[in-house]
Design a protein around this motif. Sequence first.
Motif, PDB file in Angstrom:
ATOM      1  N   ARG A 137     -18.404 -59.034 -43.180  1.00 37.50           N
ATOM      2  CA  ARG A 137     -18.242 -60.481 -43.189  1.00 37.50           C
ATOM      3  C   ARG A 137     -19.144 -61.127 -44.243  1.00 37.50           C
ATOM      4  NH1 ARG A 137     -16.452 -64.449 -39.531  1.00 37.50           N
ATOM      5  NH2 ARG A 137     -14.984 -62.838 -38.860  1.00 37.50           N
ATOM      6  N   GLU A 141     -18.003 -63.769 -47.340  1.00 41.86           N
ATOM      7  CA  GLU A 141     -18.406 -65.174 -47.275  1.00 41.86           C
ATOM      8  C   GLU A 141     -18.692 -65.727 -48.672  1.00 41.86           C
ATOM      9  OE1 GLU A 141     -18.706 -67.446 -44.773  1.00 41.86           O
ATOM     10  OE2 GLU A 141     -17.706 -66.000 -43.463  1.00 41.86           O
ATOM     11  N   ILE A 154     -18.440 -64.052 -35.569  1.00 42.06           N
ATOM     12  CA  ILE A 154     -17.759 -62.756 -35.379  1.00 42.06           C
ATOM     13  C   ILE A 154     -17.466 -62.522 -33.906  1.00 42.06           C
ATOM     14  CG2 ILE A 154     -18.038 -60.252 -35.587  1.00 42.06           C
ATOM     15  CD1 ILE A 154     -19.803 -60.809 -38.069  1.00 42.06           C
TER      16      ILE A 154
END
Length: 437
Positions: A137, A141, A154
């Motif tokens: 993640r 980003e 998440i």
Amino acid sequence: MYTSREVVNELDRYIIGQDEAKRTVAVALRNRYRRSKLTDSMREEVTPKNIIMQGPTGVGKTEIARRLAKLVKAPFVKVEATKFTEVGYVGRDVESIIRDLVESSIRMVREERFKEVQPKAIEIAEKQLVDKILPIRKQAEIEPKSDSVLKEEILQDLRKGQLDNIQIEMKVADAPKTIQLTPNGDNAINLGDIFGNMMPEKKKNRKLLVKDAFKMIVDEEAAKLVDEDGINQEGLRRAEQDGIVFIDEIDKICGNARGSNGPDVSREGVQRDILPIVEGCVINTKYGTIRTDFILFIAAGAFHMSQVSDLIPELQGRFPVVVRLENLTTEDFIKILSSTDNSLIKQYTELLKIDKVNLNFLPEGINEIAEIATIENENEENLGARRLHAIMEKLLEDVLFTAGENSEEITVDIDKEYVDKHLNYTRQEIQLAKYIL
């Protein structure tokens, strides 16, 4: 604990007719509860009154026993007597019946214990997967965020199922292979069970979808949180005190009135093998020893070519309750199709809704199906309620084949005309060949 009447009422939801058989098993079940309330010394003296169900195939013998066990969450195993013999002396070890019952009981207890610890296991699994997905993640980003914020995002996405199809790599345990010792699989050993902790657990990398990884972690963590020895001990206790064994086709191991030799020797041998576990003995399992004195045995058979009295006297004495199940009538078939929970009509209706086909079974159509089932059972082999499966498949063959081709919803009315058109049965036709000598 259910009263006898409540047990019968529950069985009525799934099984039509056979009131005598339902009352008999309900009393046997209630007696088991009564026994559990006795003093220890008296409890040891009270044993179940085993039952023989006599009746043609498809009238509900197996279903009564299966629903009974499910109703009270009792360990249950169904075996066929013919599996323990062929012409000659080939067959499974009769003691495997009790070992299968113990396995069923332990599986039931394990599922209960897993449900108790599942919330904790889910919490651990979520934390592990959040930590695993966090680096992925971070790379995706555009604007940097703190780890705590990303972890919360998440976690929310994980709970909503939005990450289910993301692929991740994880280390998973490499389970040792099981070695099968006999062709029928009754005896198998696990190398991990033999060597225990002598060898370190091997792990290997695997690519998994998040939803699969989540389930795997929950199962692994739940296994760590439960007491395996306690599960085994409770499983043995339940199998011993609450177990139900259903022995089907017991009539196939009967001798007959002609007193012929050959295969009958083997049949009587199986009866004598079954006798010790029914009258009470100690069986060794890999989880410990189990007494069979308090297990409820329900035997069943059509007894077309033989009678209950053809069983060896010792075995007859261990089945003191004999109940006869009756042939199903047209009215019974109508109720089976329309009144039982999860009836065939409901099953097919729900299946075809997936393909936007609405089945509308009219009373006249149901009556016609029931009458055809009755006639077919009278003129051919009597298959009981199983006859309905063949009839329904033939009746809906065209709809089942073409469903899914239309983008719009359609409705199909199953009335008398539809049934007559698609089944093409001549109801007055009788197979005279059946009566030719």
